[in-house]
Enzyme design. Structure first.
Site, mmCIF file in Angstrom:
data_model
loop_
_atom_site.group_PDB
_atom_site.id
_atom_site.type_symbol
_atom_site.label_atom_id
_atom_site.label_comp_id
_atom_site.label_asym_id
_atom_site.label_seq_id
_atom_site.Cartn_x
_atom_site.Cartn_y
_atom_site.Cartn_z
ATOM 1 N N ARG A 202 37.997 -3.463 -36.308
ATOM 2 C CA ARG A 202 38.985 -4.549 -36.214
ATOM 3 C C ARG A 202 38.541 -5.469 -35.088
ATOM 4 O O ARG A 202 38.133 -5.018 -34.010
ATOM 5 C CB ARG A 202 40.366 -3.980 -35.902
ATOM 6 N N LYS B 225 30.731 -6.342 -20.111
ATOM 7 C CA LYS B 225 29.583 -6.675 -19.251
ATOM 8 C C LYS B 225 28.746 -7.769 -19.879
ATOM 9 O O LYS B 225 27.664 -8.086 -19.398
ATOM 10 C CB LYS B 225 28.703 -5.431 -19.067
ATOM 11 N N HIS C 276 42.805 -8.023 -44.341
ATOM 12 C CA HIS C 276 43.131 -6.657 -43.936
ATOM 13 C C HIS C 276 43.225 -5.856 -45.241
ATOM 14 O O HIS C 276 44.309 -5.473 -45.683
ATOM 15 C CB HIS C 276 44.465 -6.672 -43.181
ATOM 16 N N ARG D 108 48.953 1.630 -36.153
ATOM 17 C CA ARG D 108 48.929 2.291 -37.449
ATOM 18 C C ARG D 108 47.558 2.375 -38.084
ATOM 19 O O ARG D 108 47.168 3.409 -38.616
ATOM 20 C CB ARG D 108 49.847 1.548 -38.443
ATOM 21 N N THR D 109 46.824 1.286 -38.061
ATOM 22 C CA THR D 109 45.557 1.286 -38.798
ATOM 23 C C THR D 109 44.593 2.282 -38.151
ATOM 24 O O THR D 109 43.971 3.096 -38.832
ATOM 25 C CB THR D 109 44.964 -0.138 -38.849
HETATM 26 C C1 NCD Z 1 49.251 -5.821 -39.215
HETATM 27 C C2 NCD Z 1 47.966 -6.418 -38.664
HETATM 28 O O1 NCD Z 1 47.389 -5.873 -37.720
HETATM 29 O O2 NCD Z 1 47.538 -7.390 -39.256
HETATM 30 N N1 NCD Z 1 49.521 -4.554 -38.724
HETATM 31 C C3 NCD Z 1 49.022 -3.484 -39.400
HETATM 32 O O3 NCD Z 1 47.832 -3.316 -39.524
HETATM 33 N N2 NCD Z 1 49.920 -2.673 -39.980
HETATM 34 C C4 NCD Z 1 50.404 -6.722 -39.128
HETATM 35 C C5 NCD Z 1 50.777 -7.333 -37.821
HETATM 36 O O4 NCD Z 1 50.144 -7.122 -36.796
HETATM 37 O O5 NCD Z 1 51.783 -8.049 -37.823
#
Ligand code: NCD
Length: 307
Positions: free
Chosen positions: A102, A80, A130, A51-52
């Site tokens: 991320r 590497k 997040h 999703r992100t």
């Molecule tokens: C979350 C995350 O990556 O922290 N997912 C997201 O970004 N919607 C929650 C999760 O992974 O449980």
């Protein structure tokens, strides 16, 4: 917010939250805005993401910008032995207007922001934060209730490892009269350093299970057990089924709250909850795209206005 790094949910003021909500509403109404035609984002997702990554990509495309994706960690020179620092320096050298990152290590987004000259948005750093998930969570609450002030919000699940929960708690603590109920098996309760940052700003109560909750709530925010963050997998096995939200469990509450979840869901909400009018988690994911359109525009110094 032009040029600003977004590392923590504490990076937003109350006024900025409200402005972003209003801009997200315009994005939702207009759907496509051609305001970022000469802009480029680079997405760097070094931990799994659906999703992100996708909603940032969709958001950038819908405001007219371009996106370059770093690709998977396995296919990169990090395999590497290239350092994270060198990777970020190189990415920044392509002169993106924004970098979305991320990484599994806490503090990595801040580290990237310190290296890069261009703005960095934290798409999740380990169990730490997040912040853009907090934005879409609050936007969903705002759309549902017309306000954030005064809401009673229960967090249920793996509050220890979930980064969405720390960012959400920080964001809520900026508003007035919000009450927080933290519900988790003892070994999955919120980390002390997170509680420390919110406890003087917002009343928080702690419970071991949802049946113990004796007050009315407006929002039940559920999260999955974060298997990948456990060092002891036997411990994961012991807690993995410790809470499962069903229609009958919800009907036992004093009032049926809206049900939110950052997704992905494993088994902590049964699929028969999905058709209840209170289930908001898929709408929540869609809201993520609109609020990210607004955020990207803000960080790149672009104005969102209706035609
Ligand atoms: C979350 C995350 O990556 O922290 N997912 C997201 O970004 N919607 C929650 C999760 O992974 O449980």
């Amino acid at each position: 917010m032009k040029g600003r790094d977004i590392i923590s949910a504490f990076d937003f003021t109350r006024e900025e939250f409200m402005r972003l909500f209003n801009e997200a509403k315009i994005c939702e109404r207009e759907r496509n805005l051609r305001i970022a035609e000469d802009k480029m984002a680079i997405t760097v997702f070094l931990e799994p993401s659906t999703r992100t990554r996708l909603s940032f990509t969709a958001a950038m495309l819908k405001i007219g910008g371009k996106v370059m994706d770093f690709g998977s960690i396995e296919a990169s020179a990090l395999m590497k032995g290239e350092s994270f620092e060198d990777t970020i320096k190189m990415i920044d050298g392509y002169d993106p207007d924004v970098i979305i990152i991320r990484h599994k290590v806490e503090g990595s987004a801040k580290m990237a922001a310190d290296i890069a000259e261009n703005p960095v948005i934290n798409g999740g750093d380990g169990m730490h934060e997040h912040p853009t998930q907090a934005l879409l969570d609050l936007y969903t609450m705002y759309k549902t209730f017309g306000k954030i002030d005064g809401l009673r919000i229960a967090l249920l699940g793996d509050l220890k490892h979930g980064r969405t929960l720390s960012s959400l708690s920080y964001a809520l603590s900026i508003f007035n009269n919000v009450k927080l109920y933290c519900i988790a098996p003892p070994i999955l309760q919120m980390r002390p350093e997170v509680i420390e940052k919110i406890k003087d700003k917002m009343p928080c109560k702690f419970y071991n299970s949802l049946d113990e909750l004796d007050e009315e709530i407006d929002v039940l925010y559920v999260t999955r057990v974060q298997k990948e963050r456990f060092t002891d997998l036997q411990e994961y096995e012991r807690v993995k089924n410790s809470y499962i939200v069903t229609p009958s469990l919800l009907s036992k509450l004093k009032k049926i709250p809206i049900v939110m979840h950052p997704l992905p869901r494993v088994n902590e909400i049964t699929t028969d909850v999905d058709t209840m009018p209170q289930a908001k988690y898929f709408e929540q994911a869609t809201n993520g795209m609109y609020i990210r359109m607004a955020l990207l525009a803000e960080v790149m110094g672009l104005r969102i206005k209706s035609d």
